[in-house]
Design an enzyme around this catalytic site. Structure first.
Site: not given
Length: 312
Positions: A92, A64, A114, A186, A38, A145, A149, A102
């Site tokens: 991740t 939290y 996602a 990509r 990001g 990956y 997922k 959780g």
């Protein structure tokens, strides 16, 4: 009372567009990102917004916070990035899902996970419906990956069955548009960047493998509709069912950019799927959703964005 929505991976390509949409819809947005892929530039225009808050955090560590809804988008999504640190990618996906589920359990919050078309692997069924279990190499270079997922989906449904967590699971097919990382590897960003720089456009294999490309605005609309409806938990395919060969994509990019770049061919990477096309029958029926943006129109917007990136 204004709902507070957590977006993990909120400074990424998809996450930043989702933050824009949620703020437009009047929500409080808590954006969480570790900035591995990001970028702050994606959300810089939001930093002064009174209903936007940014936290730098890894989702594989507990978080939290007091939120009403969770979009769990955190994970590198391009092969270059997720294969660069495959253990971190798996952590991740898996630990991130555990922590966010959780949190959803504690807060009694609805969570949208996602997931990805990569759960289908190199598919032996075409197009791919949600009922297809996939054809995935569990020990290959893409497995961090793909399997991460798949495990995240498993966790969602186990939290749903065992703890009654209010889940939504979507499987995202190839998405493109402004704010893609210019070096994410990509195919859309690769071709556009190579064309704008006058570099050879790299195709793998013979270029006849197919993909289905969904413009980011269409995808975000589908995600929001999936989160807001109360009848279907998923998994739900979200993508554009129009299928193009990689060579067709390259030739379209060349025409739209006016580039003189040549096409060059390289060996196909291991486990690279030959076909990828979503069956969106369920999304049409449940969400009344279908992509609206044609590939050429979406590419024009994306090329405009990347021209600015190249000129900086």
């Amino acid at each position: 009372m204004t709902p507070t929505t957590l977006v993990t991976g909120g400074a990424g390509f998809l996450g930043s567009h989702l933050c824009d949409r949620l703020l437009k819809d009047g929500q409080e947005v808590l954006c969480v990102d570790n900035f591995y892929t990001g970028r702050k530039d994606n959300i810089r225009h939001l930093l002064a917004h009174p209903r936007f808050e940014l936290i730098r955090h890894d989702v594989w560590l507990p978080l939290y916070v007091e939120v009403d809804r969770i979009f769990n988008l955190a994970c590198p999504a391009s092969p270059i990035h997720y294969q660069n640190d495959p253990i971190a990618t798996t952590k991740t996906s898996v630990l991130g899902a555990i922590n966010m589920l959780g949190l959803a359990k504690r807060r009694k919050a609805r969570i949208l996970q996602a997931s990805t078309s990569e759960v289908y692997g190199d598919p032996q069924r075409h197009p791919q419906p949600e009922s297809y279990w996939g054809h995935v190499n569990t020990i290959g270079p893409r497995a961090c990956y793909d399997e991460g997922k798949r495990c995240a989906e498993t966790l969602c449904f186990d939290y749903y069955r065992q703890a009654k967590v209010d889940i939504r699971v979507i499987r995202i097919f190839n998405t493109y548009g402004p704010r893609m990382h210019p070096n994410d590897g990509r195919v859309v960003s690769n071709f556009i960047m190579q064309a704008l720089k006058g570099e050879p456009i790299t195709l793998y294999g013979d270029g006849q493998q197919t993909r289905s490309f969904c413009y980011v605005d269409d995808l975000i609309e589908g995600m929001v509709r999936m989160m807001n409806q109360d009848t279907e938990i998923g998994p739900m395919n979200l993508g554009n069912p129009e299928e193009f060969t990689i060579r067709e994509l390259a030739e379209t990019v060349l025409r739209l950019t006016g580039s003189k770049s040549e096409l060059v061919f390289r060996p196909l990477p291991q486990d690279d799927p030959m076909q990828r096309q979503p069956d969106i029958t369920k999304a049409k029926a449940v969400l009344d959703w279908t992509p609206k943006v044609a590939l050429e129109d979406g590419l024009k917007e994306t090329i405009t964005y990347f021209r600015k990136v190249v000129s900086q």
